[in-house]
Enzyme design. Structure first.
Site, PDB file in Angstrom:
ATOM      1  N   ALA A  32      44.711  32.645  40.256  1.00 34.57           N
ATOM      2  CA  ALA A  32      43.848  32.973  41.382  1.00 34.57           C
ATOM      3  C   ALA A  32      43.773  34.481  41.497  1.00 34.57           C
ATOM      4  O   ALA A  32      44.574  35.194  40.878  1.00 34.57           O
ATOM      5  CB  ALA A  32      44.423  32.379  42.652  1.00 34.57           C
ATOM      6  N   THR A  33      42.802  34.947  42.266  1.00 34.12           N
ATOM      7  CA  THR A  33      42.692  36.383  42.476  1.00 34.12           C
ATOM      8  C   THR A  33      43.993  36.919  43.065  1.00 34.12           C
ATOM      9  O   THR A  33      44.449  36.450  44.096  1.00 34.12           O
ATOM     10  CB  THR A  33      41.543  36.716  43.439  1.00 34.12           C
ATOM     11  OG1 THR A  33      40.387  36.029  42.994  1.00 34.12           O
ATOM     12  CG2 THR A  33      41.271  38.200  43.464  1.00 34.12           C
ATOM     13  N   GLN A  34      44.599  37.876  42.388  1.00 35.81           N
ATOM     14  CA  GLN A  34      45.839  38.451  42.883  1.00 35.81           C
ATOM     15  C   GLN A  34      45.601  39.811  43.513  1.00 35.81           C
ATOM     16  O   GLN A  34      46.414  40.294  44.268  1.00 35.81           O
ATOM     17  CB  GLN A  34      46.842  38.613  41.737  1.00 35.81           C
ATOM     18  CG  GLN A  34      47.168  37.322  41.030  1.00 35.81           C
ATOM     19  CD  GLN A  34      48.062  36.421  41.874  1.00 35.81           C
ATOM     20  OE1 GLN A  34      49.015  36.889  42.479  1.00 35.81           O
ATOM     21  NE2 GLN A  34      47.734  35.141  41.923  1.00 35.81           N
ATOM     22  N   ALA A  35      44.493  40.408  43.177  1.00 38.17           N
ATOM     23  CA  ALA A  35      44.155  41.716  43.723  1.00 38.17           C
ATOM     24  C   ALA A  35      42.657  41.932  43.564  1.00 38.17           C
ATOM     25  O   ALA A  35      42.066  41.397  42.624  1.00 38.17           O
ATOM     26  CB  ALA A  35      44.919  42.793  42.975  1.00 38.17           C
ATOM     27  N   TRP A 147      38.701  37.924  48.445  1.00 36.64           N
ATOM     28  CA  TRP A 147      39.292  39.206  48.860  1.00 36.64           C
ATOM     29  C   TRP A 147      38.282  40.095  49.573  1.00 36.64           C
ATOM     30  O   TRP A 147      37.893  41.128  49.060  1.00 36.64           O
ATOM     31  CB  TRP A 147      39.900  39.908  47.652  1.00 36.64           C
ATOM     32  CG  TRP A 147      41.219  40.535  47.975  1.00 36.64           C
ATOM     33  CD1 TRP A 147      41.412  41.655  48.715  1.00 36.64           C
ATOM     34  CD2 TRP A 147      42.511  40.075  47.589  1.00 36.64           C
ATOM     35  NE1 TRP A 147      42.749  41.916  48.823  1.00 36.64           N
ATOM     36  CE2 TRP A 147      43.460  40.977  48.138  1.00 36.64           C
ATOM     37  CE3 TRP A 147      42.979  39.001  46.829  1.00 36.64           C
ATOM     38  CZ2 TRP A 147      44.821  40.835  47.959  1.00 36.64           C
ATOM     39  CZ3 TRP A 147      44.347  38.860  46.650  1.00 36.64           C
ATOM     40  CH2 TRP A 147      45.259  39.768  47.218  1.00 36.64           C
TER      41      TRP A 147
END
Lengths: 268, 265, 265
Positions: A32-35, A147
């Site tokens: 998944a998007t971590q940053a 995000w």
């Protein structure tokens, strides 16, 4: 020679070594998007007596690199609301496509309201905000966040100006003026000078509100290193949305810069 | 002896292009006691005759609130209606949760339409044996919808379904022009009068067998409109309305709108 | 070698059943940003139960870090009314901690209360609602709602009832409770002023002979004054508390809501 279809189009093992199938693995931890990667900086908005003004610059940064200088971060929804995106740009584009689907569904669901005056019966800004809050909160619960921090401007069910925010954790709130990212430190104090309360905001004219927003964009450009002097500005009124996507900051003065001392290696 | 070979399931057409199981389901609606619905520019009402299976039993409910802005009247199998009612409740609650607004009535009705249609096109399934009148308000004002076991849904100005409902429909057709501008009291009286047309010879409306439900938009002093939640009235609460349409009252001039009714408005 | 025969899975490392175990170590120097699903949005809440009333209160500031996101973000919610405007609600929920979880929790409890009303035709009692809220919180034991909740209403006898919770559903009925950022500032004040802790009858003796001041239930106006004083104190000493004081008083006649200003600094 391996003639199984699985091997078609793959580099030959005898030449390149065994093929690494690991990217096909669908077991194991989910990615998944971590940053955030490509990001947009602040979005700012404030209410005035018959609507809301919102602005964001046209820059998408890759870390400290000004990577894409012509990315529009304000999006009109059903001609009656505006969504402003800060944070990850690919997530913004996902949301943009999602909102397109949503508005098409909504138009199919109840075609009669397309013809209705001021879009009555359509999802208004308050409905849209609720929906986006649910979406972002769900994604945070799945540990696969979008995000972004979004600002949503338009009108609520009582035809009153509406402005709200929702972030990657699903935290949502409303206020007479709102700003994301750097803007919450730099622009929000300026906007609050003019619209501290709902009553104050309800006294502002459109011209005043636009003026304040432009001033804030200028301050942000002076101080936010991830910002640009080309920006988009949207004014939401009962009659619809007026969106200008290629504005240039005017009357800049960098005279203050000379007086700034004490950063980095500079000592005198 | 003639035996119909085309009514064993709901997936087989007869050579005449009919699906008998669906038509039989529509017959089940005609077994249920009559319900009437009328919509005006400001309100939608549902009125119903409740039946008791025997003298000793209670009366079967006919009107059900779904959400604050929608309710239904049922004719046919009550248990099938409960399934649809629960589904509608879930959907409107879910819609309210995700969008923070009343679910548009047409959207809701379309959903039960699609749900019911599936039962008419899958082997081993049975169509719902119930018809509904759905009354509700949304941003476009009051609505009345008819729902049939076939999955058909249609917006109506006024309608009646259930046993002997043709008589009620005839009444409604005769007075069609009047409904649009009716206030809530007038609309209820029209509903009850239509209901009376459908009664068997020696039966009449009583506080035990009559149910009334109202939903509407009320004009406020500042000119804006405010939805008036769906409310069901039973027992003593409907006695004044029943009296106002009693046969001996009929001769008296039509009572003025909202005269001295001690029901909340 | 010992590890090979060990029954301890930790010593053997994870026993993956698939061929390619995931990459364990990130490349040298790569920094992994992990997503933290929680934030603390600050603020404080307070509830006091009286003989025939309950006072619920909370400030309206919403913060993240040192920023004030909103000066008006209510922490008090009416629960379980028939309609979305909660006009006929009798229960109040206060939530403080992570605002998004608080919002989700409130909507879930409200939906459950509405379903209860739909199924049972009557509102949920505070006692039942309190038990249900505990279950909801505990169901998320391993990914908790990061929320300190307080539920207030009137019990079956008409007495004020306050139930307080920890984020994973432990709960208790109490006379009074403070929650959130300034709980540690307000609670001792409440202990002293509501339950008369550390107050003794003057001149009643020394040591064990000291007589505790007799406890008597607060009047409503005394309660309201205590709440205001408690928050004025909290605002002075805690940066996350301020802007507005939202107060709800639950009596047999319904819920009265007032909004008072607090310092905005």
């Amino acid at each position: 020679m391996d003639h199984r279809p699985q091997a078609w189009g793959r580099p030959r093992d005898d030449v390149y070594g065994a093929y690494d199938h690991s990217y096909l693995q669908n077991s194991g931890p989910k990615q998944a998007t971590q940053a955030p990667i490509v990001t947009g900086t602040s979005v700012i908005a404030m209410k005035y007596k018959d609507g809301v003004v919102m602005a964001a610059d046209n820059l998408a940064s890759y870390g400290s690199l000004a990577r894409f200088p012509d990315v529009k971060r304000l999006r009109v929804f059903l001609d009656s609301s505006v969504v402003g995106f800060s944070g990850d740009v690919s997530d913004m584009q996902f949301l943009d496509r999602h909102l397109t689907d949503l508005s098409i569904d909504e138009a199919y669901e109840d075609p009669s309201c397309t013809a209705a005056p001021n879009g009555k019966g359509h999802l208004n800004a308050a409905n849209l905000h609720k929906y986006l809050q649910k979406l972002l909160y769900k994604r945070r619960n799945d540990f696969d966040p979008l995000w972004n921090q979004l600002l949503i401007a338009g009108f609520d069910g009582h035809s009153k100006p509406y402005l709200a925010s929702v972030d990657l954790r699903g935290t949502s709130f409303t206020s007479p003026s709102l700003a994301t990212g750097f803007g919450s430190a730099l622009a929000q104090p300026i906007m609050r000078r003019y619209a501290e309360t709902e009553e104050d905001a309800a006294k502002l004219t459109r011209e005043q509100a636009v003026e304040v927003i432009k001033e804030c964009m200028k301050v942000l450009y002076y101080r936010d290193a991830r910002s640009l002097d080309r920006y988009s500005i949207a004014v939401v009124t009962k009659d619809g949305v007026e969106l200008k996507e290629d504005e240039q900051l005017e009357k800049q003065s960098w005279a203050f810069a000379e007086r700034i001392k004490g950063y980095g290696t500079q000592t005198v | 002896m003639f035996r119909n070979n085309y009514d064993n399931d709901s997936v087989t057409f007869s050579p005449q292009g009919r699906i008998f199981q669906v038509e039989y389901a529509a017959e089940a609606v005609k077994q249920g006691s009559v319900v009437v619905g009328i919509a005006s520019k400001t309100h939608a009402v549902l009125v119903a005759i409740k039946r008791n299976a025997e003298e000793l039993s209670s009366y079967q409910k006919k009107l059900f609130p779904i959400d604050e802005h929608v309710g239904i009247a049922i004719a046919g199998l009550t248990s099938d209606a409960r399934v649809l009612s629960n589904f509608m409740k879930q959907q409107s609650l879910g819609h309210r949760l995700t969008y923070g607004r009343n679910m548009p009535v047409r959207t809701l009705v379309d959903m039960i339409g699609s749900k019911a249609q599936i039962n008419t096109q899958h082997y081993g399934k049975r169509p719902y044996g119930v018809g509904l009148l759905v009354a509700g308000v949304d941003d476009h004002g009051p609505h009345l919808f008819e729902f049939q076991p076939s999955g058909m849904t249609e917006e109506m100005v006024a309608f009646a379904i259930g046993a002997r409902s043709q008589m009620a429909r005839t009444y409604l057709e005769k007075n069609l022009e009047a409904f649009a501008d009716c206030g809530r009291e007038e609309l209820i009286r029209h509903g009850l009068k239509a209901l009376k047309e459908s009664l068997v010879q020696d039966r009449e409306l009583t506080i035990d067998n009559t149910s009334v439900a109202i939903v509407g938009v009320e004009k406020q002093e500042d000119g804006t409109t405010k939805p008036q939640p769906f409310m069901v009235y039973d027992g003593q609460d409907v006695s004044a309305w029943i009296e106002s349409v009693a046969d001996n009252q009929e001769a008296a001039p039509a009572a003025a709108e909202g005269e001295g009714m001690d029901v909340d408005s | 070698m010992a590890a090979m025969f060990s029954q301890n899975p930790l010593m053997n490392g994870p026993n993956y059943s698939f061929n390619d175990a995931p990459r364990t170590a990130a490349p040298e120097g790569a920094r992994q940003h992990r997503f933290d699903p929680y934030t603390d949005n600050g603020g404080s809440t307070l509830a006091i139960a009286g003989a025939d009333f309950t006072i619920m209160a909370g400030d309206t500031r919403l913060t993240s870090g040192y920023s004030i996101n909103s000066r008006y973000h209510p922490k008090l919610f009416k629960i379980g009314g028939t309609t979305a405007d909660q006009k006929d609600a009798t229960i109040v929920l206060s939530v403080v901690g992570f605002a998004a979880d608080g919002e989700a929790l409130k909507e879930r409890l409200d939906a459950i209360c509405k379903m209860y009303r739909y199924r049972h035709g009557k509102p949920m009692s505070v006692k039942a609602c309190a038990q249900r809220l505990s279950t909801i919180l505990y169901q998320k034991r391993f990914f908790p709602y990061y929320v300190y909740a307080i539920l207030g209403g009137l019990d079956e006898e008409g007495k004020g009832a306050v139930y307080s919770y920890d984020p994973v559903g432990s709960y208790e009925r109490e006379q009074c409770r403070a929650g959130g950022a300034a709980a540690s500032l307000i609670m001792p004040f409440l202990d002293n002023q509501v339950n008369f802790k550390n107050q003794y009858e003057p001149g009643s003796g020394v040591g064990h002979a000291l007589q505790e001041r007799e406890r008597k239930p607060l009047t409503r106006s005394e309660g309201e004054v205590l709440v205001k004083d408690a928050f004025d104190g909290a605002v002075e000493r805690h940066i996350e508390v301020g802007d507005g004081l939202q107060m709800m008083v639950i009596t047999k006649d319904g819920i009265e809501e007032v909004l008072l200003p607090l310092k905005k600094d």
